[in-house]
Design an enzyme around this catalytic site. Structure first.
Site, short mmCIF file in Angstrom:
data_model
loop_
_atom_site.label_atom_id
_atom_site.label_comp_id
_atom_site.label_asym_id
_atom_site.label_seq_id
_atom_site.Cartn_x
_atom_site.Cartn_y
_atom_site.Cartn_z
N CYS A 142 0.83 -1.20 0.00
CA CYS A 142 0.00 0.00 0.00
C CYS A 142 0.87 1.26 0.00
O CYS A 142 1.65 1.45 -0.91
CB CYS A 142 -0.99 -0.04 1.17
N HIS A 235 -4.16 -4.95 -0.66
CA HIS A 235 -4.09 -5.60 0.65
C HIS A 235 -4.50 -7.07 0.63
O HIS A 235 -5.54 -7.46 1.19
CB HIS A 235 -4.99 -4.86 1.63
N GLU A 237 -3.32 -9.23 2.44
CA GLU A 237 -3.21 -9.70 3.82
C GLU A 237 -4.46 -9.45 4.65
O GLU A 237 -4.58 -9.96 5.77
CB GLU A 237 -2.00 -9.05 4.50
#
EC number: 2.3.1.31
Length: 305
Positions: A142, A235, A237
């Site tokens: 990011c 993202h 994750e």
């Protein structure tokens, strides 16, 4: 192999309940294996949640991973307790004499600021430079990814007219890449940002290769071949409910905030979201760790040479 994290890290109990194999110091010492040393430079405000997100993905690999939590020396977090930071983190000034097989740089809630206006920008650029002599491979996420391409390649970021939030389909542009091995031709990845990096701003010399891109949300994953860095603007994750929590938070500030795109079933925020990216995230991180393992020197002192 399991991941080695501190015994009393808050993420440990939750990850063990999910079935993740975790290792204590005594168990690690009995194994005649050199673990991969992975540093996590955590710039996110909710540090325990971010620790959990990345430990989950790093710990699913068959490789033994030793996770080191790193904080900036020039910035003290306001939303995580000093006790937590003191117990589990070391400042970069303390670890900069060490070497790591990999370093992960997270996002940060500063993306609408100009890079030079961020209070810790000077230290972060020093850390990026330090990775060229003390870290074998890097993965930035990011805002951390935007910071990396800005520092190493001079690539700007652009502020969006509205937040790009949702779970968007991304095209696998380089299926032969070792980082994308086994991934489908199109994969869903969560996106949550107010800024973007645009293809027309990438270096004309091809030093940054586009691996994943979305027609709706733009660039996703770039490879910096010469520096062994990956820049992930989104993202993978994130947990299932992360975007929902962000939406609830943003709606309190602005009740007209639209729900994340393609996230809630039927775009109905009253319905529980389903995770469509978990398998892609695990495979992507496993591929990254495998590439680090296959290419890093066995002797730690040789890293950076």
């Amino acid at each position: 192999m399991p991941i080695k994290i501190p015994d009393n890290l808050p993420a440990r109990a939750l990850l063990e309940a999910e079935g993740l194999s975790l290792m204590a110091d005594t168990e690690a010492a009995r194994q005649d294996i050199r673990p991969l040393r992975i540093g996590l430079l955590n710039l996110m405000p909710d540090k325990p949640a971010t620790e959990r997100h990345f430990a989950r993905l790093l710990g699913a690999s068959p490789l033994q991973v030793e996770l080191s939590l790193i904080q900036l020396s020039s910035h003290s977090p306001k939303t995580t307790s000093a006790e937590h930071m003191l117990a589990f983190y070391r400042p970069w000034e303390e670890v900069k004499g060490e070497r790591f097989d990999g370093l992960i740089v997270t996002g940060a809630p500063v993306e609408t600021l100009a890079f030079e206006e961020v209070g810790y920008w000077d230290e972060l650029t020093q850390i990026f430079d330090w990775t060229q002599t003390h870290v074998h491979a890097g993965l930035a996420v990011c805002w951390g990814a935007q910071a990396g391409v800005r520092h190493f390649h001079g690539v700007p970021k652009h502020v969006l007219s509205k937040k790009c939030s949702g779970v968007f389909p991304h095209a696998n542009l380089e299926p032969a890449s070792p980082y994308l091995r086994g991934l489908a031709d199109e994969i869903d990845i969560p996106v949550s940002r107010w800024t973007e990096v645009r293809p027309e701003d990438l270096p004309a010399d091809g030093s940054l290769r586009v691996l994943l891109e979305s027609e709706e949300s733009g660039l996703c994953l770039l490879e910096d071949i010469r520096r062994r860095w990956l820049y992930m603007f989104n993202h993978p994750e994130y947990e299932t409910g992360t975007l929902a929590a962000e939406y609830a938070r943003d709606s309190l500030i602005d009740p007209t905030t639209p729900p994340p795109a393609h996230y809630f079933p039927g775009d109905d925020p009253t319905r529980a979201p389903r995770n469509r990216w978990r398998s892609h995230a695990h495979l992507l991180f496993a591929n990254w760790l495998n590439e680090v393992y296959q290419t890093t020197p066995f002797e730690m002192d040789a890293i950076g040479g």
